[in-house]
Write a protein that holds these residues in place. Structure first.
Motif, short mmCIF file in Angstrom:
data_model
loop_
_atom_site.label_atom_id
_atom_site.label_comp_id
_atom_site.label_asym_id
_atom_site.label_seq_id
_atom_site.Cartn_x
_atom_site.Cartn_y
_atom_site.Cartn_z
N TYR A 148 48.36 39.95 3.51
CA TYR A 148 49.50 39.33 2.46
C TYR A 148 50.49 40.06 2.83
O TYR A 148 50.55 41.18 2.85
CB TYR A 148 49.06 39.33 1.03
N ARG A 149 51.70 39.48 2.87
CA ARG A 149 53.17 40.21 2.73
C ARG A 149 53.86 39.72 1.53
O ARG A 149 54.24 38.47 1.46
CB ARG A 149 53.60 40.14 4.29
N PHE A 150 54.40 40.65 0.91
CA PHE A 150 55.32 40.39 -0.31
C PHE A 150 56.56 39.97 0.26
O PHE A 150 57.10 40.83 1.06
CB PHE A 150 55.15 41.37 -1.45
N ARG A 151 57.54 39.13 -0.27
CA ARG A 151 58.84 39.06 0.29
C ARG A 151 59.63 39.98 -0.48
O ARG A 151 59.69 40.03 -1.77
CB ARG A 151 59.38 37.60 0.00
N LEU A 174 62.31 44.59 -1.88
CA LEU A 174 61.39 45.55 -2.52
C LEU A 174 62.14 46.74 -2.88
O LEU A 174 62.80 47.29 -2.10
CB LEU A 174 60.12 45.93 -1.90
N ARG A 202 59.92 43.33 -6.93
CA ARG A 202 60.43 42.16 -6.24
C ARG A 202 61.33 41.21 -6.92
O ARG A 202 60.62 40.65 -8.08
CB ARG A 202 59.53 41.59 -5.07
N THR A 230 62.05 37.79 -8.66
CA THR A 230 61.38 36.41 -9.22
C THR A 230 62.00 35.76 -10.22
O THR A 230 62.71 36.49 -10.85
CB THR A 230 59.92 36.70 -9.31
N THR A 282 54.88 44.41 -7.96
CA THR A 282 54.28 44.09 -7.15
C THR A 282 52.95 45.14 -6.91
O THR A 282 51.75 44.69 -6.48
CB THR A 282 55.13 44.39 -5.77
N ASP A 292 49.35 42.17 -8.70
CA ASP A 292 49.75 40.87 -8.89
C ASP A 292 48.81 39.97 -8.49
O ASP A 292 48.43 39.91 -7.25
CB ASP A 292 50.86 40.60 -7.98
N ILE A 319 48.24 36.59 -5.93
CA ILE A 319 47.67 36.57 -4.44
C ILE A 319 46.22 36.54 -4.52
O ILE A 319 46.08 36.30 -3.03
CB ILE A 319 48.32 37.67 -3.83
N TYR A 325 47.87 49.20 -0.05
CA TYR A 325 49.29 48.67 -0.18
C TYR A 325 49.93 49.48 0.75
O TYR A 325 49.91 50.70 0.78
CB TYR A 325 49.73 48.47 -1.31
N GLY A 361 55.06 46.91 1.18
CA GLY A 361 55.17 45.37 1.09
C GLY A 361 54.05 44.54 1.73
O GLY A 361 53.68 43.45 1.34
#
Length: 228
Positions: free
Chosen positions: A10-13, A16, A62, A64, A74, A87, A90, A207, A210
């Protein structure tokens, strides 16, 4: 294709930002210091997280959109310096990578379970608490979680297959066990589910800037059946 160790799952947008936690005014909101600015960020995790979401802890946020917030927590740095994904939105996306062809949000009576793969019902549980190398779930009493275990056990009795998938969202756990001290009902239901033939898969993650990386599969602790 099922993830291998080291794969990004998974990659958080971004963008950050690194911030410092001030306080958690309620279950879903965290007040943070972003330089000289103070922001309210959404925390999407049903746990209490007292060892993580604490004054002075570093966190990654991040942008939102929310009714009262414009950012989300995050990841949070634990007291031992390990970063923990915080979070739970996900979880099912990550779990689906290990369940090829799975159907999501499957209705069972008045309840819903996370996945159905062929004839195997799957419920996903995210874990952020680690004590002395053992990942523990839950970190707060969960009636819903206990009910899920009881439903899965009843499905086993009806001739179906059932599995609990635990996602440990930090890399410093060497094994997993139910949190008997915090929630004996869930823990007992988990034990009875396994004794009835239920399957358990425990996947660990880390982690990094990101990204959520797969860190391999771990086992139940040797003393998982024993109340703490």
């Amino acid at each position: 294709m099922v993830p291998s160790v080291g794969d990004v799952v998974y990659r958080f947008r971004g963008p950050l930002k690194l911030v410092e936690i001030i306080e958690r005014p309620n279950r879903f909101v965290v007040r943070v210091a972003d330089g000289r600015d103070v922001k309210l960020c959404h925390l999407h995790d049903p746990g209490r997280l007292p060892e993580l979401v604490r004054r002075g802890a570093r966190a990654v946020i991040r942008p939102t959109r929310g009714a009262k917030t414009d950012c989300s927590i995050t990841a949070v740095e634990a007291p031992n310096g390990v970063w923990v994904v915080a979070d739970s939105r996900i979880h099912n996306d990550v779990a689906a990578l290990f369940l090829n062809g799975a159907k999501r949000e499957v209705k069972v009576g008045r309840h819903r379970l996370d996945f159905l793969v062929d004839d195997t019902y799957v419920e996903v549980k995210g874990c952020t608490l680690v004590v002395n190398g053992a990942a523990l779930f839950p970190d707060a009493p969960t009636k819903r979680g206990a009910e899920h275990m009881e439903i899965l056990r009843s499905l086993l009795g009806s001739g179906h297959r059932a599995m609990v998938m635990v996602l440990v969202m930090r890399p410093d756990a060497s094994c997993f066990k139910p949190n008997w001290a915090t929630d004996p009902r869930f823990s007992n239901a988990f034990r009875e589910f396994i004794k009835a033939g239920g399957l358990v898969k425990i996947h660990r993650f880390r982690y990094r800037e990101g990204d959520v990386l797969y860190d391999g599969e771990i086992d139940l602790c040797e003393d998982w059946e024993e109340p703490l």
